[in-house]
Design a protein around this motif. Structure first.
Motif, short mmCIF file in Angstrom:
data_model
loop_
_atom_site.label_atom_id
_atom_site.label_comp_id
_atom_site.label_asym_id
_atom_site.label_seq_id
_atom_site.Cartn_x
_atom_site.Cartn_y
_atom_site.Cartn_z
N GLU A 52 -11.83 -21.29 52.87
CA GLU A 52 -11.81 -22.01 54.15
C GLU A 52 -12.42 -23.40 53.99
O GLU A 52 -11.93 -24.38 54.57
CB GLU A 52 -12.54 -21.20 55.21
CG GLU A 52 -11.75 -19.95 55.62
CD GLU A 52 -12.49 -19.05 56.58
OE1 GLU A 52 -13.74 -19.20 56.68
OE2 GLU A 52 -11.85 -18.19 57.21
N ASP A 53 -13.45 -23.52 53.16
CA ASP A 53 -14.04 -24.84 52.89
C ASP A 53 -13.06 -25.71 52.10
O ASP A 53 -12.93 -26.90 52.37
CB ASP A 53 -15.34 -24.67 52.11
CG ASP A 53 -16.00 -26.00 51.79
OD1 ASP A 53 -16.43 -26.68 52.75
OD2 ASP A 53 -16.08 -26.37 50.60
N ARG B 102 -10.53 -27.08 54.46
CA ARG B 102 -11.08 -28.16 55.30
C ARG B 102 -11.13 -29.48 54.55
O ARG B 102 -11.04 -30.55 55.16
CB ARG B 102 -12.50 -27.77 55.76
CG ARG B 102 -12.53 -26.81 56.94
CD ARG B 102 -13.92 -26.74 57.55
NE ARG B 102 -14.89 -26.14 56.65
CZ ARG B 102 -15.15 -24.84 56.60
NH1 ARG B 102 -14.51 -24.00 57.40
NH2 ARG B 102 -16.04 -24.36 55.75
N ARG B 103 -11.27 -29.39 53.22
CA ARG B 103 -11.38 -30.64 52.42
C ARG B 103 -10.03 -31.27 52.10
O ARG B 103 -9.98 -32.37 51.57
CB ARG B 103 -12.12 -30.34 51.12
CG ARG B 103 -13.60 -30.05 51.32
CD ARG B 103 -14.36 -29.89 50.00
NE ARG B 103 -14.21 -28.58 49.38
CZ ARG B 103 -13.53 -28.32 48.28
NH1 ARG B 103 -12.90 -29.31 47.65
NH2 ARG B 103 -13.45 -27.10 47.79
#
Length: 267
Positions: free
Chosen positions: A261-262, A265-266
């Motif tokens: 998920e990170d 997001r990036r």
């Protein structure tokens, strides 16, 4: 971007109900029980329990896929052993149908090699047709049972590539699962050759298997430890709809979901 669906490989869970509850509570879209594990065997689930599982799947909104048992060698050429393997495969596919599984993942298999004093020898070349016929029969039997089949690169050798080239052209419901760390392991196949094969058949790649390895450790660890090149493959196969976290224990699979998920997001 449309987020891929993410599931985890269920191995150590107490039972399938426990795995579904964990997935529901931690944001997973599906589970993939491994039918190598005796408590997940088809014969351990009678008709009543299968109906209860279906209700849980519907109520929790968590889907299920299955991983065929390890050691189910589809290239075995001994007729009596082969009949037993195909019987087991069909029993697993029957469970998949009863649970309305998204798919079942299988490993192809490589015929044995006999080295000789002069080099590799000619055993495989002399009997290649028998093994090719056996592996193709296994793929046809699996794909004809009405359950989608994902073939994983464990291993992916020139022999297996050759059979898959024909099978992908002949069989509906046959797809590819790319295990990203195994694609980087020369023991499982020449890495650039594996990547080229999967890119050539990118339209049939429906699932990525993801895990990582801490320095000096083993595979099937949580994502982000840096032991395998992950982001390159995630970029090359962007758009593949299913990501299966083959990370154990499941608490590390959840940490890997947070890593993904990170990563998204990036982007």
């Amino acid at each position: 971007m449309k987020r891929p669906k993410v599931g985890y490989h269920a191995v150590y869970d107490r039972d399938l109900f426990d795995a579904l509850e964990y997935a529901h509570g931690h944001g997973f879209d599906y589970i993939v029980p491994d039918l190598t594990v005796p408590r997940f065997w088809p014969e351990s689930l009678d008709a009543s329990e299968r109906r209860r599982l279906r209700r849980s799947i519907d109520n929790l909104g968590v889907s299920i896929a299955l991983h065929a048992p390890m050691g189910l060698d589809l290239s075995v050429i001994y007729p009596d052993v082969r009949r037993g393997i195909l019987k087991r495969l069909r029993r697993c596919l029957e469970l998949a149908r009863d649970l309305e599984a998204l798919w079942m993942t299988i490993h192809p298999s490589q015929p044995p090699r006999f080295s000789s004093g002069g080099g590799e020898g000619t055993y495989l070349r002399d009997h290649l047709g028998l093994y090719r016929e056996a592996l193709m029969e296994g793929l046809v039997a699996a794909a004809s049972e009405g359950v989608d089949i994902h073939v994983e690169n464990d291993p992916l050798t020139p022999f297996i590539e050759d059979v898959l080239e024909e099978a992908l052209g002949r069989l509906e419901g046959l797809y590819l699962a790319l295990d990203v760390p195994k694609a980087q392991d020369p023991v499982k196949g020449q890495p650039e050759g594996v990547l080229e094969f999967y890119l050539r058949h990118r339209d049939r790649v429906r699932e990525l298997h993801l895990h990582d390895r801490r320095p000096g450790g083993h595979g099937h660890d949580q994502l982000g430890l840096g032991g395998f090149e992950l982001e390159r493959y995630l970029s090359l196969f962007d758009g593949v709809p299913y990501y299966t976290l083959e990370v154990r224990p499941r608490e590390n699979a959840y940490r890997s979901l947070l890593w993904l998920e990170d990563y998204w997001r990036r982007l």
